[in-house]
Design an enzyme around this catalytic site. Sequence first.
Site, PDB file in Angstrom:
ATOM      1  N   ASN A  79      -7.921  -8.833  -5.240  1.00 16.07           N
ATOM      2  CA  ASN A  79      -6.932  -7.980  -4.573  1.00 16.07           C
ATOM      3  C   ASN A  79      -7.433  -6.543  -4.635  1.00 16.07           C
ATOM      4  O   ASN A  79      -7.403  -5.921  -5.694  1.00 16.07           O
ATOM      5  CB  ASN A  79      -5.580  -8.129  -5.296  1.00 16.07           C
ATOM      6  CG  ASN A  79      -4.530  -7.191  -4.743  1.00 16.07           C
ATOM      7  OD1 ASN A  79      -4.735  -6.547  -3.708  1.00 16.07           O
ATOM      8  ND2 ASN A  79      -3.396  -7.092  -5.430  1.00 16.07           N
ATOM      9  N   LYS A 122      -6.188  -3.980  -3.274  1.00 13.16           N
ATOM     10  CA  LYS A 122      -5.069  -3.030  -3.229  1.00 13.16           C
ATOM     11  C   LYS A 122      -5.370  -1.904  -2.213  1.00 13.16           C
ATOM     12  O   LYS A 122      -6.032  -2.150  -1.212  1.00 13.16           O
ATOM     13  CB  LYS A 122      -4.785  -2.482  -4.629  1.00 13.16           C
ATOM     14  CG  LYS A 122      -4.606  -3.598  -5.663  1.00 13.16           C
ATOM     15  CD  LYS A 122      -4.018  -3.125  -6.944  1.00 13.16           C
ATOM     16  CE  LYS A 122      -3.930  -4.289  -7.917  1.00 13.16           C
ATOM     17  NZ  LYS A 122      -3.233  -3.952  -9.136  1.00 13.16           N
ATOM     18  N   HIS A 129       3.674  -9.624  -4.791  1.00 15.11           N
ATOM     19  CA  HIS A 129       2.931  -8.956  -5.870  1.00 15.11           C
ATOM     20  C   HIS A 129       3.894  -8.008  -6.600  1.00 15.11           C
ATOM     21  O   HIS A 129       4.775  -7.410  -5.984  1.00 15.11           O
ATOM     22  CB  HIS A 129       1.742  -8.186  -5.285  1.00 15.11           C
ATOM     23  CG  HIS A 129       0.825  -7.653  -6.345  1.00 15.11           C
ATOM     24  ND1 HIS A 129       1.086  -6.499  -7.031  1.00 15.11           N
ATOM     25  CD2 HIS A 129      -0.322  -8.150  -6.864  1.00 15.11           C
ATOM     26  CE1 HIS A 129       0.116  -6.295  -7.925  1.00 15.11           C
ATOM     27  NE2 HIS A 129      -0.750  -7.289  -7.842  1.00 15.11           N
ATOM     28  N   GLU A 143       3.628  -5.097  -7.548  1.00 19.05           N
ATOM     29  CA  GLU A 143       3.695  -3.729  -7.010  1.00 19.05           C
ATOM     30  C   GLU A 143       4.587  -3.678  -5.771  1.00 19.05           C
ATOM     31  O   GLU A 143       5.286  -2.692  -5.535  1.00 19.05           O
ATOM     32  CB  GLU A 143       2.267  -3.218  -6.716  1.00 19.05           C
ATOM     33  CG  GLU A 143       1.541  -2.874  -8.014  1.00 19.05           C
ATOM     34  CD  GLU A 143       0.040  -3.011  -7.966  1.00 19.05           C
ATOM     35  OE1 GLU A 143      -0.544  -3.049  -6.869  1.00 19.05           O
ATOM     36  OE2 GLU A 143      -0.563  -3.083  -9.062  1.00 19.05           O
ATOM     37  N   GLU A 162       1.231 -13.280 -13.376  1.00 21.61           N
ATOM     38  CA  GLU A 162       0.701 -11.950 -13.663  1.00 21.61           C
ATOM     39  C   GLU A 162       1.705 -11.161 -14.500  1.00 21.61           C
ATOM     40  O   GLU A 162       2.602 -10.510 -13.941  1.00 21.61           O
ATOM     41  CB  GLU A 162       0.449 -11.189 -12.361  1.00 21.61           C
ATOM     42  CG  GLU A 162      -0.545 -11.854 -11.433  1.00 21.61           C
ATOM     43  CD  GLU A 162      -1.236 -10.841 -10.551  1.00 21.61           C
ATOM     44  OE1 GLU A 162      -2.455 -10.767 -10.608  1.00 21.61           O
ATOM     45  OE2 GLU A 162      -0.549 -10.103  -9.820  1.00 21.61           O
ATOM     46  N   GLY A 165      -3.589  -3.960 -14.538  1.00 20.79           N
ATOM     47  CA  GLY A 165      -4.187  -2.627 -14.427  1.00 20.79           C
ATOM     48  C   GLY A 165      -4.134  -1.827 -15.703  1.00 20.79           C
ATOM     49  O   GLY A 165      -4.394  -0.623 -15.697  1.00 20.79           O
ATOM     50  N   SER A 188      -5.836  -7.743 -15.726  1.00 20.75           N
ATOM     51  CA  SER A 188      -7.008  -7.213 -16.432  1.00 20.75           C
ATOM     52  C   SER A 188      -8.083  -8.268 -16.688  1.00 20.75           C
ATOM     53  O   SER A 188      -8.750  -8.241 -17.719  1.00 20.75           O
ATOM     54  CB  SER A 188      -6.586  -6.539 -17.745  1.00 20.75           C
ATOM     55  OG  SER A 188      -5.723  -5.460 -17.482  1.00 20.75           O
TER      56      SER A 188
HETATM   57  C1  PEP Z   1      -3.296  -7.427  -9.840  1.00 16.08           C
HETATM   58  O1  PEP Z   1      -2.855  -6.355  -9.478  1.00 16.08           O
HETATM   59  O2  PEP Z   1      -2.979  -8.474  -9.244  1.00 16.08           O
HETATM   60  C2  PEP Z   1      -4.201  -7.462 -10.972  1.00 16.08           C
HETATM   61  C3  PEP Z   1      -4.361  -8.588 -11.587  1.00 16.08           C
HETATM   62  O3  PEP Z   1      -4.813  -6.268 -11.320  1.00 16.08           O
HETATM   63  P1  PEP Z   1      -5.848  -6.031 -12.527  1.00 16.08           P
HETATM   64  O4  PEP Z   1      -6.848  -7.144 -12.508  1.00 16.08           O
HETATM   65  O5  PEP Z   1      -6.469  -4.697 -12.230  1.00 16.08           O
HETATM   66  O6  PEP Z   1      -5.045  -6.025 -13.783  1.00 16.08           O
END
Ligand code: PEP
Length: 257
Positions: free
Chosen positions: A9, A11, A99, A101, A171, A177, A212
Amino acid sequence: MAAPAVYGNWKMNLDVVEAIHLTQQLGVLLRRSPLEHVEVGVAPPFVDLRSVGSVIEADRLGLVLCAQHVNEHESGAHTGEVSLAMLERLGVRAVIVGHSERRRLYGMDDALVARTLARVAGAGLRAILCVGEGLEVREAGGEAAFVAEQLRAALAGLAEGARAHVTVAYEPLWAIGTGVVAEAAQVAAQNRSIRATLADLGVDAPVLYGGSVSAENAAELAHDGAVDGFLVGGASLRAEAFHAVCRALDDCYAANR
Ligand code: PEP
């Protein structure tokens, strides 16, 4: 273990030139070190989709072109939004739905997630449904119930024929993040609970982990977290790191099947 998959992703990162460059870099790595089992997808910003799709096609990279979001409606007066038909026309085959966000920053509630999921999966595209608890819920020990409720809200009313097109991405918000990765045991426990809820709902979906994920922790998560793959944010912006995540999952799958 379901067929494993890794989706990146991107973003709101990478303009069209940068997106093309990253796709080409990924292509070089995939040719040098091909994956046997793992399906790999990338979800660029909308404005990059056409160019990234062209590189995937021209270089025969075998990557799945994904979108980060889609509007629930077919067409019409929805300024700034994009429809599923528009994405399909560009070769998009999977869409991230709900997601954290989108839920947290853009008011996507459970009902809207359910309608969007129905639109995507109902059209036969892969719908990558994101679920996950915040830190307060986790600290209060309510993570299993919270995620089960998110799953029920999204999936309970989904038409039978659409269910095969759903992938779940667990997640935890506190791991997205932040550099704080959930422990493999936490992921495994939550995945067991997610699979139980899915079985209750009559949905047999792969369950990914996101939060992460990096080249360093992917192998342990793949092995001990009993995941079917990963949704990757930050690490998907670097070709080597993203490829290493895919490689780790591919090796783990080959060793365990
Ligand atoms: C995400 O936003 O779906 C995500 C997993 O981000 P990150 O890997 O940066 O934590």
